[in-house]
Design a protein around this motif. Structure first.
Motif, PDB file in Angstrom:
ATOM      1  N   PHE A 251     -19.661  -2.480  38.666  1.00 48.29           N
ATOM      2  CA  PHE A 251     -20.791  -3.377  38.896  1.00 48.29           C
ATOM      3  C   PHE A 251     -20.612  -4.685  38.116  1.00 48.29           C
ATOM      4  O   PHE A 251     -20.700  -5.779  38.671  1.00 48.29           O
ATOM      5  CB  PHE A 251     -22.087  -2.681  38.492  1.00 48.29           C
ATOM      6  CG  PHE A 251     -23.297  -3.531  38.694  1.00 48.29           C
ATOM      7  CD1 PHE A 251     -23.737  -3.850  39.980  1.00 48.29           C
ATOM      8  CD2 PHE A 251     -24.009  -4.036  37.608  1.00 48.29           C
ATOM      9  CE1 PHE A 251     -24.854  -4.635  40.172  1.00 48.29           C
ATOM     10  CE2 PHE A 251     -25.128  -4.830  37.800  1.00 48.29           C
ATOM     11  CZ  PHE A 251     -25.551  -5.129  39.086  1.00 48.29           C
ATOM     12  N   ILE A 252     -20.297  -4.532  36.838  1.00 45.68           N
ATOM     13  CA  ILE A 252     -20.101  -5.720  35.999  1.00 45.68           C
ATOM     14  C   ILE A 252     -18.915  -6.527  36.504  1.00 45.68           C
ATOM     15  O   ILE A 252     -18.957  -7.758  36.629  1.00 45.68           O
ATOM     16  CB  ILE A 252     -19.896  -5.309  34.523  1.00 45.68           C
ATOM     17  CG1 ILE A 252     -21.170  -4.635  34.013  1.00 45.68           C
ATOM     18  CG2 ILE A 252     -19.540  -6.516  33.651  1.00 45.68           C
ATOM     19  CD1 ILE A 252     -21.024  -3.983  32.658  1.00 45.68           C
ATOM     20  N   ARG A 253     -17.853  -5.814  36.855  1.00 42.85           N
ATOM     21  CA  ARG A 253     -16.651  -6.480  37.343  1.00 42.85           C
ATOM     22  C   ARG A 253     -16.957  -7.299  38.596  1.00 42.85           C
ATOM     23  O   ARG A 253     -16.479  -8.403  38.799  1.00 42.85           O
ATOM     24  CB  ARG A 253     -15.585  -5.430  37.641  1.00 42.85           C
ATOM     25  CG  ARG A 253     -14.195  -5.998  37.872  1.00 42.85           C
ATOM     26  CD  ARG A 253     -13.269  -4.960  38.474  1.00 42.85           C
ATOM     27  NE  ARG A 253     -12.511  -5.592  39.536  1.00 42.85           N
ATOM     28  CZ  ARG A 253     -11.286  -6.079  39.344  1.00 42.85           C
ATOM     29  NH1 ARG A 253     -10.701  -5.952  38.181  1.00 42.85           N
ATOM     30  NH2 ARG A 253     -10.654  -6.678  40.324  1.00 42.85           N
ATOM     31  N   ARG A 254     -17.771  -6.730  39.451  1.00 44.38           N
ATOM     32  CA  ARG A 254     -18.130  -7.426  40.697  1.00 44.38           C
ATOM     33  C   ARG A 254     -18.883  -8.725  40.415  1.00 44.38           C
ATOM     34  O   ARG A 254     -18.648  -9.758  41.050  1.00 44.38           O
ATOM     35  CB  ARG A 254     -18.993  -6.503  41.552  1.00 44.38           C
ATOM     36  CG  ARG A 254     -19.094  -7.015  42.980  1.00 44.38           C
ATOM     37  CD  ARG A 254     -20.106  -6.231  43.779  1.00 44.38           C
ATOM     38  NE  ARG A 254     -20.363  -6.980  44.999  1.00 44.38           N
ATOM     39  CZ  ARG A 254     -19.839  -6.670  46.175  1.00 44.38           C
ATOM     40  NH1 ARG A 254     -19.074  -5.604  46.286  1.00 44.38           N
ATOM     41  NH2 ARG A 254     -20.079  -7.415  47.233  1.00 44.38           N
ATOM     42  N   LEU A 255     -19.763  -8.676  39.449  1.00 40.84           N
ATOM     43  CA  LEU A 255     -20.519  -9.877  39.064  1.00 40.84           C
ATOM     44  C   LEU A 255     -19.594 -10.916  38.472  1.00 40.84           C
ATOM     45  O   LEU A 255     -19.721 -12.118  38.738  1.00 40.84           O
ATOM     46  CB  LEU A 255     -21.604  -9.517  38.046  1.00 40.84           C
ATOM     47  CG  LEU A 255     -22.760  -8.656  38.580  1.00 40.84           C
ATOM     48  CD1 LEU A 255     -23.793  -8.410  37.485  1.00 40.84           C
ATOM     49  CD2 LEU A 255     -23.403  -9.320  39.785  1.00 40.84           C
ATOM     50  N   VAL A 256     -18.639 -10.496  37.644  1.00 36.14           N
ATOM     51  CA  VAL A 256     -17.783 -11.430  36.908  1.00 36.14           C
ATOM     52  C   VAL A 256     -16.622 -11.908  37.765  1.00 36.14           C
ATOM     53  O   VAL A 256     -16.412 -13.109  37.936  1.00 36.14           O
ATOM     54  CB  VAL A 256     -17.267 -10.787  35.607  1.00 36.14           C
ATOM     55  CG1 VAL A 256     -16.353 -11.763  34.868  1.00 36.14           C
ATOM     56  CG2 VAL A 256     -18.428 -10.352  34.720  1.00 36.14           C
TER      57      VAL A 256
END
Ligand code: UDP
Ligand code: MG
Length: 318
Positions: A251-256
């Protein structure tokens, strides 16, 4: 026949080639012990001439021989159970019919029992079996040691001695699938192990196929431990935690970094691996459930077609 000091229990399944040699060695070895004894043969539904040969032997030594004839094959451990039920000795020894465990070693076990032990296990010196059998059984011994509370160096060796109180306890069990040395161990108060000789099979071949060996080891594991089931719940907890972290990371990776579509086959790899584990877990569950099912049906565990013993003569028992 009064109660003998020693009962020797021998399961027999298609052993026609070896029985004569067995008789020729067993009876002198027992006579040499200078104690009262009985030998109980259980014909486990043999399809060869074993039953006829056992009948002859009963005619030859009716004073010390008893024969239980099963209607059908029920397996080595249930045959031994039936032997226990018909036994009357203070000390009960189990022996295979194939002479892999020399009958001359029975005296050693009896002597050890007379020292005050109630369970004498045995360890095969220089086991004479195929390399595969030796390797597999070392692995199984190891697993069993880890997941059950049963301490045995060599679980597969059947030349063992038990006290009357252990036999009475076993006789009160109604298990359909069991493993005698382990069951006896759970009732033992003062167990000990000794080394015994081991020889190659005198005649015929092993009655255990790879399939029946696997079944037998499932009996041992499922019969004495639920830890395999618990291991799956533990693995389930660990995997769920890991996946939760992974989802957060993605999830975080997708945002970043943005969406990712690579690594399709890695995903397959992981998915199939987990699928394999899941199938195994379902199968294992089935092993337990199937055993519960067999147990609750309450069918007779074996059928006794006849018992040959001197007092009653030939008695039909169906
Ligand atoms: N046996 C039996 N019923 C069976 C299989 C084996 O009574 O379904 C008996 C067999 O006749 C022998 C003993 O159990 O007396 C041990 O069998 P085997 O020697 O074939 O096993 P292994 O030594 O290969 O483990
Ligand atoms: Mg054998």
């Amino acid at each position: 026949m009064n109660k003998p000091e020693l009962s020797v229990i021998i399961p027999v399944y298609n052993e026609e080639e070896g029985l004569a040699t067995l008789f020729a060695r067993l009876y002198p070895a027992l006579d040499a012990l200078q104690t009262s004894y009985e030998v109980i043969f259980i014909n486990d539904g043999s399809k060869d001439r074993s039953a006829a040969i056992l009948r002859q032997q009963f005619q030859a030594r009716p004073d010390v021989t008893r024969v239980v004839l099963f209607g059908a094959n029920a397996g080595q451990h249930l045959a031994i159970m039936a032997g226990f039920e018909h036994s009357r000795g203070e000390i009960v020894v189990t022996l295979d019919a194939d002479l892999q465990n020399p009958p001359e070693e029975i005296g050693k076990l009896v002597a050890k029992m007379q020292e005050g032990y109630d369970y004498v296990g045995s360890i095969r010196q220089q086991r004479q079996d195929t390399a595969f059998r030796k390797y597999a059984s070392r692995a199984m011994n190891h697993i069993r040691e880890k997941i059950t509370r049963i301490k045995m160096t060599d679980q597969g060796c059947m030349l063992r001695a038990y006290s009357r109180s252990i036999i009475d306890a076993i006789n009160s069990c109604r298990e359909v699938n069991t493993f005698i040395p382990a069951l006896a161990y759970t009732f033992a108060q003062k167990p000990v192990e000794i080394e015994v000789k081991h020889e190659e099979r005198a005649a015929g071949e092993s009655k255990y196929s790879l399939y029946s060996l696997i079944r037998l080891n499932f009996d041992l594991v499922t019969g004495f431990s639920v830890m395999p089931l618990q291991m799956f719940s533990m693995a389930g907890i660990v995997l769920s935690l890991l996946s939760a972290f992974f989802v957060v990371y993605l999830f975080i990776r997708r945002l970043v970094v943005g969406p990712e579509a690579e690594g399709l086959f890695t995903l397959f790899g992981i998915a199939f691996f987990l699928l394999g584990i899941l199938l195994f877990a379902v199968g294992l569950l089935g092993e337990y459930v199937g055993r519960i099912y067999q147990q609750v049906r309450l069918r007779p565990r074996y059928t006794v077609a006849a018992v040959l013993e001197r007092d009653q003569g030939l008695r039909a028992e169906d």
